[in-house]
Design a protein around this motif. Structure first.
Motif, mmCIF file in Angstrom:
data_model
loop_
_atom_site.group_PDB
_atom_site.id
_atom_site.type_symbol
_atom_site.label_atom_id
_atom_site.label_comp_id
_atom_site.label_asym_id
_atom_site.label_seq_id
_atom_site.Cartn_x
_atom_site.Cartn_y
_atom_site.Cartn_z
ATOM 1 N N ASP A 1 0.811 -1.214 0.000
ATOM 2 C CA ASP A 1 0.000 0.000 0.000
ATOM 3 C C ASP A 1 0.849 1.271 0.000
ATOM 4 O OD1 ASP A 1 1.099 -0.101 2.482
ATOM 5 O OD2 ASP A 1 -0.797 -0.125 3.582
ATOM 6 N N ARG B 1 0.581 -11.731 1.447
ATOM 7 C CA ARG B 1 -0.142 -10.715 2.213
ATOM 8 C C ARG B 1 -1.427 -10.325 1.466
ATOM 9 N NH1 ARG B 1 1.773 -7.840 6.311
ATOM 10 N NH2 ARG B 1 0.507 -6.038 5.642
ATOM 11 N N PRO B 2 -2.500 -9.996 2.221
ATOM 12 C CA PRO B 2 -3.765 -9.631 1.560
ATOM 13 C C PRO B 2 -3.656 -8.400 0.669
ATOM 14 C CG PRO B 2 -4.124 -10.121 3.882
ATOM 15 C CD PRO B 2 -2.648 -10.073 3.680
ATOM 16 N N ASP B 3 -2.779 -7.458 1.091
ATOM 17 C CA ASP B 3 -2.679 -6.243 0.317
ATOM 18 C C ASP B 3 -1.657 -6.331 -0.811
ATOM 19 O OD1 ASP B 3 -0.554 -6.485 1.991
ATOM 20 O OD2 ASP B 3 -0.533 -4.399 2.677
ATOM 21 N N GLY B 4 -0.988 -7.446 -0.972
ATOM 22 C CA GLY B 4 -0.030 -7.631 -2.062
ATOM 23 C C GLY B 4 1.367 -7.983 -1.550
#
Length: 435
Positions: A80, A121-124
């Motif tokens: 992010d 990771r969920p966000d990349g």
């Protein structure tokens, strides 16, 4: 030889040390770089489980704590755009790791960059970056190189010390052999070499000692032969003495005196041949008295053969009216007898001759015997050469007496065409008190 051996060892050790020290120095630098890289990589790898599972707040706290304790800058780049740990720009290596999901180590002008991609990771994809500065890559290398250089210099000095000791042990016997050979050349036949050093030098020392023993043996044999030959003269001398005793008058006394003198000369020759003294560097005799005595001896024969004798001795310019020379008295008498004997042997009866003794510049004396005869050739100076049927040893004996004192003999023609022989007799080696 000693210096050459030391230089050879120094050159060899320098080459060996270069072949050993240079690769070792490069290895130390590589080891230091690999160690710093491995430490930074281990710090980055320790964050992988945490980055992959922890919530953002716990992750931030843990990364800040580890970045503060890490030796190298440690940064976590989240998908992010968040940056945790040590603040650092997103480099091309970081962007490539986030995009491709690969971990790698990148060399940079200012250091070494280690990037680790964390997937799942969920966000990349998150990227962990550890950066090792150039100073950290070479930490301790300079000190290690100084220690290595000091060790090399110490080894070189130790090698030179050992080489000097070994070369001295090798050269010392050679120097001793040279000293012994020079002593033998100066007629010191008691000189012997001490067998020492390598086996080859011990063999040479033994050979030199054997040579000296052999020379002594040959000289003893020669002296005994000379003594035997001289002893054979006693028989005709005894016969001559018996015939002299049967004579009467002044001639008998004169002939008897000459026979006595000849017998004393033969006895002295035998004694000298069998008991030859060692060379003495401090021999001295007073030349004026020795020359007067021998000229007086030959004057009687000169009167019988109608020869005019002129004796000129100049010693007034000296400190005490004497002329000390560096030859034994008996050898000087032998030289005078040889020169005067040549006058009687090679000139007709009635030929006048003169004997002159004068001081020599620098010390010593000049003894000149000149006659009014036909003259002599310079070739007669060679030992054994004679044109008058004699042994040809007289002039050589005089020449050797002059050379033994540091002088020389000159053979020339006088103003009236006769022979002129000059002996330069050197001074004594050290001041002596004449008896």
């Amino acid at each position: 030889m000693r210096h050459r051996l030391t230089l050879l060892v120094a050159a060899t050790m320098c080459l060996a040390l270069l072949a050993f020290v240079v690769p070792l120095a490069l290895l130390l630098r590589t080891v230091a770089q690999d160690r710093a890289t491995a430490t930074a990589g281990a710090d980055a790898q320790s964050l992988v489980p945490l980055v992959g599972t922890a919530d953002p707040e716990a992750l931030r706290t843990s990364v800040e704590h580890m970045a503060a304790e890490a030796r190298a800058p440690l940064t976590v780049f989240l998908a992010d755009g968040s940056v945790l740990g040590t603040r650092a720009p997103r480099t091309s290596a970081v962007r490539l790791a986030a995009l491709a999901g690969v971990s790698r180590t990148v060399e940079r002008p200012d250091g070494r960059e280690i990037v680790v991609a964390v997937l799942g990771r969920p966000d990349g994809t998150a990227v962990i970056r550890a950066f090792v500065p150039a100073a950290e890559l070479t930490r301790g290398v300079a000190r290690a190189w100084l220690v290595l250089a000091g060790l090399g210099v110490a080894l070189l000095l130790l090698g030179l010390l050992v080489a000097d000791r070994l070369s001295r042990a090798l050269v010392s016997p050679i120097t001793e052999l040279s000293t012994v050979s020079h002593r033998l050349a100066r007629a010191d036949l008691t000189a012997r070499a001490r067998p020492d050093g390598p086996p080859e030098l011990r063999e040479v020392a033994g050979a030199l000692n054997h040579l000296a023993d052999r020379i002594q043996e040959l000289l003893r044999e020669e002296r005994e032969q000379v003594a035997d030959l001289s002893h054979r003269l006693r028989a005709p001398l005894t016969s001559l003495r018996l015939e002299t005793e049967s004579l009467a008058g002044p001639d008998a006394a004169r002939i008897g005196a000459r026979v006595d003198a000849m017998e004393r000369a033969v006895t002295g020759l035998i004694s000298q041949a069998r008991h030859r003294r060692e060379p003495d560097a401090y021999v001295v005799c007073e030349a004026t008295s020795a020359v007067r005595e021998r000229v007086a001896f030959w004057t009687v024969l000169a009167e019988d053969t109608g020869r005019a004798v002129t004796l000129d001795i100049t010693a007034d310019g000296t400190a005490d009216g004497t002329l000390p020379v560096g030859v034994p008295a008996d050898e000087l008498a032998t030289a005078v007898d040889a020169l005067l004997g040549n006058v009687f042997a090679h000139t007709p009866d009635g030929t006048a001759f003169s004997v002159t003794l004068a001081p020599r510049a620098g010390g010593g004396a000049l003894l000149t015997v000149a006659d009014d005869g036909p003259g002599l050739s310079a070739d007669l100076v060679q030992r054994g050469t004679s044109l008058g049927g004699s042994t040809g040893l007289g002039l050589d004996i005089a020449r050797r007496v002059a050379r033994s004192s540091g002088g020389r003999m000159d053979l020339s023609t006088g103003p009236d065409g006769g022979a002129r022989v000059t002996l330069e007799l050197g001074p004594p080696a050290s001041p002596q008190v004449l008896p």
